[in-house]
Motif scaffolding. Structure first.
Motif, PDB file in Angstrom:
ATOM      1  N   GLY A   1       0.777  -1.233   0.000  1.00 56.91           N
ATOM      2  CA  GLY A   1       0.000   0.000   0.000  1.00 56.91           C
ATOM      3  C   GLY A   1       0.804   1.276   0.000  1.00 56.91           C
ATOM      4  O   GLY A   1       0.227   2.373   0.134  1.00 56.91           O
ATOM      5  N   ARG A   2       2.116   1.188  -0.139  1.00 56.50           N
ATOM      6  CA  ARG A   2       2.930   2.410  -0.188  1.00 56.50           C
ATOM      7  C   ARG A   2       2.589   3.234  -1.436  1.00 56.50           C
ATOM      8  O   ARG A   2       2.084   2.712  -2.420  1.00 56.50           O
ATOM      9  N   VAL A   3       2.909   4.525  -1.372  1.00 62.28           N
ATOM     10  CA  VAL A   3       2.663   5.423  -2.499  1.00 62.28           C
ATOM     11  C   VAL A   3       3.849   5.406  -3.444  1.00 62.28           C
ATOM     12  O   VAL A   3       5.008   5.476  -3.017  1.00 62.28           O
ATOM     13  N   VAL A   4       3.547   5.316  -4.735  1.00 63.69           N
ATOM     14  CA  VAL A   4       4.568   5.412  -5.780  1.00 63.69           C
ATOM     15  C   VAL A   4       4.270   6.640  -6.625  1.00 63.69           C
ATOM     16  O   VAL A   4       3.132   6.840  -7.069  1.00 63.69           O
ATOM     17  N   THR A   5       5.280   7.461  -6.825  1.00 61.27           N
ATOM     18  CA  THR A   5       5.161   8.623  -7.706  1.00 61.27           C
ATOM     19  C   THR A   5       6.263   8.557  -8.757  1.00 61.27           C
ATOM     20  O   THR A   5       7.207   7.769  -8.625  1.00 61.27           O
ATOM     21  N   PRO A   6       6.152   9.383  -9.788  1.00 62.03           N
ATOM     22  CA  PRO A   6       7.332   9.545 -10.637  1.00 62.03           C
ATOM     23  C   PRO A   6       8.486  10.039  -9.765  1.00 62.03           C
ATOM     24  O   PRO A   6       8.275  10.771  -8.786  1.00 62.03           O
ATOM     25  N   ALA A   7       9.706   9.640 -10.083  1.00 62.65           N
ATOM     26  CA  ALA A   7      10.851  10.220  -9.393  1.00 62.65           C
ATOM     27  C   ALA A   7      10.819  11.734  -9.586  1.00 62.65           C
ATOM     28  O   ALA A   7      10.353  12.240 -10.612  1.00 62.65           O
ATOM     29  N   LEU A   8      11.288  12.462  -8.600  1.00 57.99           N
ATOM     30  CA  LEU A   8      11.223  13.913  -8.653  1.00 57.99           C
ATOM     31  C   LEU A   8      12.259  14.482  -9.629  1.00 57.99           C
ATOM     32  O   LEU A   8      13.274  13.847  -9.920  1.00 57.99           O
ATOM     33  N   ILE A   9      11.982  15.678 -10.113  1.00 57.01           N
ATOM     34  CA  ILE A   9      12.843  16.364 -11.080  1.00 57.01           C
ATOM     35  C   ILE A   9      13.101  17.772 -10.561  1.00 57.01           C
ATOM     36  O   ILE A   9      12.154  18.543 -10.355  1.00 57.01           O
ATOM     37  N   ASP A  10      14.352  18.115 -10.333  1.00 58.93           N
ATOM     38  CA  ASP A  10      14.712  19.475  -9.931  1.00 58.93           C
ATOM     39  C   ASP A  10      15.135  20.223 -11.183  1.00 58.93           C
ATOM     40  O   ASP A  10      16.250  20.048 -11.687  1.00 58.93           O
TER      41      ASP A  10
ATOM     42  N   CYS B   1      18.798  22.550  -0.667  1.00 59.46           N
ATOM     43  CA  CYS B   1      19.071  21.245  -1.278  1.00 59.46           C
ATOM     44  C   CYS B   1      17.944  20.258  -1.011  1.00 59.46           C
ATOM     45  O   CYS B   1      18.168  19.047  -0.977  1.00 59.46           O
ATOM     46  N   SER B   2      16.726  20.751  -0.812  1.00 63.77           N
ATOM     47  CA  SER B   2      15.580  19.888  -0.544  1.00 63.77           C
ATOM     48  C   SER B   2      14.424  20.271  -1.451  1.00 63.77           C
ATOM     49  O   SER B   2      13.816  21.340  -1.278  1.00 63.77           O
ATOM     50  N   LEU B   3      14.108  19.408  -2.413  1.00 62.39           N
ATOM     51  CA  LEU B   3      12.963  19.667  -3.276  1.00 62.39           C
ATOM     52  C   LEU B   3      11.650  19.450  -2.528  1.00 62.39           C
ATOM     53  O   LEU B   3      10.649  20.114  -2.813  1.00 62.39           O
TER      54      LEU B   3
END
Length: 400
Positions: free
Chosen positions: A55-64, A320-322
């Motif tokens: 049940g964990r959440v999956v998102t696209p990997a983040l993009i900075d 340094c934190s998106l």
């Protein structure tokens, strides 16, 4: 590999977060080969690895999509000066600001530039970031601009992350060209661009259109040369005043216009017409203690896609934190958590001209982030908390 029993925030348009409540994702050869409800997953090969995500959440990997993460030195003393009452413009005109980082960067070797930036890169990777845009702009000469871009490119050989580079030679006016901005553009900036392009170091061309930097006409000459070389453009625009940078970006079909605190409704309309993404940088807004937020409602009304980035740099946004940038976008700019996540995934990909990332869909890169949360809104809600469970980069798992 099959990721099973997950809440999947596909970030596709149509419903909030593009959410699939009980979903599964099949990955093959670094790409997403199937996605849907887990109960409908087709049978895979007998030796397929199945990951039960419970049940964990999956998102696209983040993009900075906007950083200045490669540089020399620091500007902690200027941070103190601003707290004592000096303005960003006063510090810049006194030889501080970008000019001080230029001096430090010129004195730093290419190898040291790489070594010094890796801890900052690691901080982003640890929060599920898989793609980072990195600008030059602290060289102001041909040699150092190219050294910065080479250091940025070499990050991919040392970390599992994708890098996109932007040439930002038109970032500030070096002291030896004070009052001769046109000469700098023609004699240094454009030749530096041509040299970097010839080395294959440039994915985009950027500039700083502002009173303490370059006028629209000067940026236009740079953008015209970029167009002749076949390089897309983007622009720092309307951060401290409105000089017509957003309209200039739209006129040149820029991938993005960034900062935009002083953008107008008319700017938003022209950006929408050009398909230019608005990249908002709450870290700089916060650090400089600005009081005029970008016109988010105008961007919404005209259908301008909004991206969020750290603007990681030594002066105006040492961030340094998106994840924190996403929270700041909600708190300071009144964006929704869904808009913030779209800003760090789908719209950030658009701001970099990437069609293979930013969403979870069949055929796209399997760059994913798995989070120990119950709902994707938590990513923008929490402050100083990183709920990453695992990052997947081109279908390969790594511990974050």
């Amino acid at each position: 590999m099959l990721l099973n029993d997950a809440k999947i925030a596909t970030m596709s348009k149509g419903k909030p977060y593009g959410l699939i409540e009980k979903g599964a994702i099949r990955i093959r050869d670094g790409r997403i080969s199937w996605i849907g409800e887990a109960r409908n997953a087709p049978s895979g090969p007998r030796d397929e690895i199945v990951r039960e995500l419970e049940g964990r959440v999956v998102t696209p990997a983040l993009i900075d999509c906007h950083t200045h993460i490669v540089y020399g030195g620091d500007r902690a003393r200027e941070f103190e000066l601003r707290l004592e009452g000096a303005t960003y413009e006063e510090i810049s005109r006194a030889g501080g600001g970008i000019a001080s980082t230029v001096s430090a960067t010129r004195a730093t070797s290419e190898q040291a530039l790489l070594k010094n930036c890796l801890p900052r890169v690691d901080s982003l990777i640890a929060e599920g970031v898989a793609t980072i845009e990195i600008k030059s702009g602290y060289g102001m000469d041909i040699q150092t601009e190219c050294a910065m871009l080479r250091a940025a490119r070499s990050i991919e050989s040392h970390r599992t992350v994708r890098v996109r580079t932007s040439f930002l030679g038109a970032h500030a006016i070096p002291p030896d060209y004070s009052g001769r901005e046109d000469a700098y553009i023609e004699k240094i900036c454009i030749p530096a661009l041509e040299t970097a392009h010839a080395e294959g170091l440039v994915d985009a061309v950027d500039g700083f259109c502002e009173r303490i930097a370059f006028a629209p006409g000067q940026i236009a000459r740079l953008f015209k040369r970029a167009g002749e070389l076949g390089i897309p453009v983007k622009l720092h625009a309307e951060q401290l005043s409105n000089l017509g940078g957003a309209k200039l970006a739209a006129r040149f079909g820029a991938m993005s216009a960034d900062h935009l605190e002083y953008a107008t409704d008319e700017d938003a309309e022209e950006m929408a017409r050009a398909g230019t993404v608005a990249v908002l940088l709450p870290g700089a807004f916060y650090t400089l203690r600005e009081t005029r937020p970008p016109p988010v409602e105008a961007f919404r009304r005209h259908g301008v896609d909004i991206a969020i980035a750290t603007d990681c740099n030594p002066g105006s946004s040492p961030l340094c934190s998106l994840l924190l940038a996403m929270n700041m976008a909600c708190t300071l700019f009144r964006m929704t958590p869904e808009e913030a996540l779209a800003g760090a995934t789908r719209n950030a990909a658009r701001a970099l001209g990437l069609s293979d990332s930013g969403r979870i869909a069949k055929g796209l890169r399997a760059d994913l982030a798995i989070w120990d949360i119950d709902h994707p809104a938590e990513l923008a809600y929490r402050i100083g908390y990183n709920p990453i469970c695992e990052r997947i980069f081109e279908g390969r798992c790594d511990a974050c």
